[in-house]
Design a protein around this motif. Sequence first.
Motif, PDB file in Angstrom:
ATOM      1  N   MET C   1     -13.721 -15.597   0.149  1.00 39.82           N
ATOM      2  CA  MET C   1     -14.337 -15.080  -1.076  1.00 39.82           C
ATOM      3  C   MET C   1     -15.559 -15.929  -1.410  1.00 39.82           C
ATOM      4  N   SER C   2     -16.575 -15.305  -1.911  1.00 41.91           N
ATOM      5  CA  SER C   2     -17.799 -16.040  -2.227  1.00 41.91           C
ATOM      6  C   SER C   2     -17.572 -16.891  -3.474  1.00 41.91           C
ATOM      7  N   VAL C   3     -18.440 -17.891  -3.639  1.00 42.78           N
ATOM      8  CA  VAL C   3     -18.323 -18.777  -4.795  1.00 42.78           C
ATOM      9  C   VAL C   3     -18.495 -17.975  -6.084  1.00 42.78           C
ATOM     10  N   ALA C   4     -19.474 -17.066  -6.074  1.00 40.43           N
ATOM     11  CA  ALA C   4     -19.724 -16.252  -7.266  1.00 40.43           C
ATOM     12  C   ALA C   4     -18.500 -15.406  -7.585  1.00 40.43           C
ATOM     13  N   GLY C   5     -17.896 -14.818  -6.536  1.00 37.95           N
ATOM     14  CA  GLY C   5     -16.705 -13.993  -6.729  1.00 37.95           C
ATOM     15  C   GLY C   5     -15.574 -14.797  -7.315  1.00 37.95           C
ATOM     16  N   ARG C   6     -15.430 -15.999  -6.794  1.00 37.43           N
ATOM     17  CA  ARG C   6     -14.369 -16.873  -7.301  1.00 37.43           C
ATOM     18  C   ARG C   6     -14.563 -17.190  -8.766  1.00 37.43           C
ATOM     19  N   SER C   7     -15.798 -17.578  -9.120  1.00 42.36           N
ATOM     20  CA  SER C   7     -16.013 -17.988 -10.503  1.00 42.36           C
ATOM     21  C   SER C   7     -15.871 -16.778 -11.425  1.00 42.36           C
ATOM     22  N   LEU C   8     -16.253 -15.583 -10.925  1.00 46.14           N
ATOM     23  CA  LEU C   8     -16.088 -14.372 -11.733  1.00 46.14           C
ATOM     24  C   LEU C   8     -14.602 -14.144 -11.986  1.00 46.14           C
ATOM     25  N   LEU C   9     -13.789 -14.330 -10.932  1.00 45.30           N
ATOM     26  CA  LEU C   9     -12.352 -14.163 -11.078  1.00 45.30           C
ATOM     27  C   LEU C   9     -11.803 -15.181 -12.079  1.00 45.30           C
ATOM     28  N   ALA C  10     -12.283 -16.438 -11.962  1.00 40.49           N
ATOM     29  CA  ALA C  10     -11.802 -17.478 -12.858  1.00 40.49           C
ATOM     30  C   ALA C  10     -12.136 -17.136 -14.300  1.00 40.49           C
ATOM     31  N   VAL C  11     -13.368 -16.677 -14.534  1.00 42.86           N
ATOM     32  CA  VAL C  11     -13.785 -16.330 -15.895  1.00 42.86           C
ATOM     33  C   VAL C  11     -12.928 -15.196 -16.429  1.00 42.86           C
ATOM     34  N   THR C  12     -12.682 -14.179 -15.566  1.00 42.94           N
ATOM     35  CA  THR C  12     -11.870 -13.045 -16.007  1.00 42.94           C
ATOM     36  C   THR C  12     -10.462 -13.479 -16.358  1.00 42.94           C
TER      37      THR C  12
END
Lengths: 360, 276, 271
Positions: C1-12
């Motif tokens: 998973m991309s870093v951006a995807g990960r952080s988006l998941l974390a924020v969600t």
Amino acid sequence: MEVRVEKLEKRFGRVAALAGVTHTFPKGALTAVVGPSGCGKTTLLRVLAGFVRPDQGRVWMDGRDVTDFPPQARDCALVFQNYALWPHMTVFDNVAFGLRLRRLPSHEVRDRVREALALVELDRVPGIESRRPRELSGGQQQRVALARAIAVRPRLLLLDEPLSNLDAKVRHRVRVEIRALQRRTGITTVYVTHDQEEALSIADVLVVMEGGRVVQAGRPEDVYARPRDPFVAEFLGSTNVLPGTVAEGGRIQPRERGRLLFRAEDVALLPAGSPPPAGAVWTPGEVVDCLFLGAVYRAYVRVGDTMVMADGREPVRPGQVLLAVPKSRVMDFSGDEAGADLIESAAAGEDRRTRTRTRT
Amino acid sequence: MSLATEAHRWERWAWVLATLPAVAVLGVAFGLPLLQSLVASFVREGRVTLENYAIVARLYGRDVLYTLGVAGAGVTLTFGAGIHLAGYLRLRAWPWVEFLLKVPLFVPFVVTGHAMRVFLQPSGTLALALSAVGLVPSGARLGIGEGWLGLVLALTWKHLALVVLLLVGAFRGVDDSYLEAAQGFGAGILRQIWAVLVPMSATSLALATVLTLTSMLASFSIPLLMSRGSGPQMLMVDLYYRFGQHGDFGVASALGVVSYVMASGAVYAYLRSVAR
Amino acid sequence: MSVAGRSLLAVTLRAALGTLVLVVILGPLLSLVVWSLAERWHWPAPFPQQLGLKYWLRMLQGDPLRALTRGVTIATITTVLALVAALPVSYLAARRRLPAGAAVLTLFVLPQAFPQLPVFASATVLFYRWNLAGTVPGVVLIHLVGGLVYAVWTLTAAFRAVGPELEEAALNLGASATRTFFRIALPLALPGVAASAILVFLHSLDEFNGTLLVGAPYVTTLPVYMYTASLGYELQIASVTALILMAPGVVLLLLLERFLRAEYLAFFGHL
């Protein structure tokens, strides 16, 4: 007031803080009690103040047995290591506390607070009386604590490591002031410290404690020059301990049995191969390093497996030297039973003897 | 002997005397009743007997199991949520959530009971709110408020605050360097919680568990307000009705002694804290 | 998973967690607020048909007002008595000068450890014998059990925080032990004494188990009043009472959160 303690013993659990202390604190003198931490010096002070009740032994003040007196009934004032100034009171109220307890009229309270603050040279600080302790510097707090103690004009002043929370410069200045104050007021004073230099410099009488006992007491100069046992010799000054004995002609024989003690300032370093000076003990050695300490240079000389400190006015180059110490300056405790005997007799209350154990 | 010494001695006695009222109040209003309930549990109609316990076993055996089950489920849910929340709050500061989680600390048990009754009962505000957003049909009744599940949720709601408070405190006591070392090996939040924070706070965790379990076993006002009056009951509710409505102090005391035994873990923990 | 995807998941996930906490914690409390304002609410309407302050105003008179004032009176008496009685115990305990200290302190933790209800039921039997049941002194006595426990432990902590050398300095200058207590220890422990007073007051105000057993039906405080109203399906009245009961604690939390030490907060968990 003359204070005498006799055969004081106090245990805390399995630790003997006082293991038979007998000593007379002379009237009007400043007695410094010095020793490593855990030697019982603070316990001794707290026994004098009445906060610790001894398991055995008596405390006499001017011939009166005060052993069972509560702290309030003893005419002494204690200056605490951390000052113990009351944070919710102003400087004035702190100093006035003891005076008000004595129900003095308010104008006299005011006069004596001012007098006490003047004695510790705080009277020139503007507005000091209405300040709170936390608004003061460490040195000022120390002086307020001192003023609070002397304001009640105690007949015995007790100081518990009073300078240990100050930085070096302030410490030296306040030390001189405490000594001057004690001289001026003539209050019998007991001053507890772990700092041997502080003790030597401030005391009329020096008491060295170790393991809950008084190992030696006397004038600071006498105790320093003629320590009665290896502990005192090592504790005071920069003392070298060299295993060995002295053979014919003053040459030091390295041996496992004997121990020669001498201070760094008594060591002379001569060029290797020089004739040994008369009346000295000597040994060849090798200078490995030389440090500048400010007042002196300290050379580190390897003799056998031991590193000997030698202080001098001039720096010394590394290399072979002849190390010499005047015989009169060597503190020889090679007869170890003699030392043990001394500790026991001190514990038995004969610590006021001035017999010298130095052999030449 | 000086006057001051005498005064000093009198003063010490006066101080000791001054502690007596507090000791007496606790003795009369707690110590004595505790002993009396122990004795009364073995007395029925003036005779020393085990009959009270026989009645407890016959009538309330199922409720003892029910009480243990509810408290067990409540502790599991509370700590399942509490450990993760506290761990997350330790690793990622989040002040308003931490504040929010503390709120139930200040809501009395009896208020919690009423609030949960209004919120969770079949036609309660939760059901209405869900129907308002269209998640359930209008007029639907929710089953969770009645019986054990609603009780478990209510007990969890009230106890979560204290558990999070204690655990966040314990987790904050774990030095950052241990967590950073774990992070260095690529540990995520969950792994940092379970591999570092939980094992290093085992003592606090055990203490919090014992306290929560005891509090849930002995809970009274929450089940009293949420119970339907039929079906299995929590032990303290049984005790209250046995005592208040039947006036049967013997069986009520026997129920009490059963609850003392259940609380022995907490008694042990508290006694150890005094010994320290 | 991309870093951006990960952080988006974390924020969600973080947003979802925050929302969940918000709903779970505030949901039941908000429903109390709505009920307290609902003048008319016929099921199954999702919202009340008529909102108003009618039930809040009703609190200002008659039975609820009597329950409130009686509860505050009892809490005031309990607080004063508990603090006065606890001060010597906690002071001596903090200075380790309490005779039979371990035994006495054990007495002061047991009410925390044992289930209260059976003990209070037994106390009720005793109080009937002593004519204390159904009286204000009886209720005060039962509130003092918890009150003394909270007071002794918080005050002991407060006195422990006062350095012993501050007291020794006063003794050394000639102050008696009692004067030392009033001039040195007590003023310095005052913040702890205040915290302790608040704690005991709230405990008494919110106490339910003992009051129900010992006081009913003659002495009714707010928690008992709320209980009766709730069982009688007077949900508005009960909800208004519930909000009044929790208000002081929540206000305290809002104002003093950063000043309240964890051990004080932990005590609130047992209210």
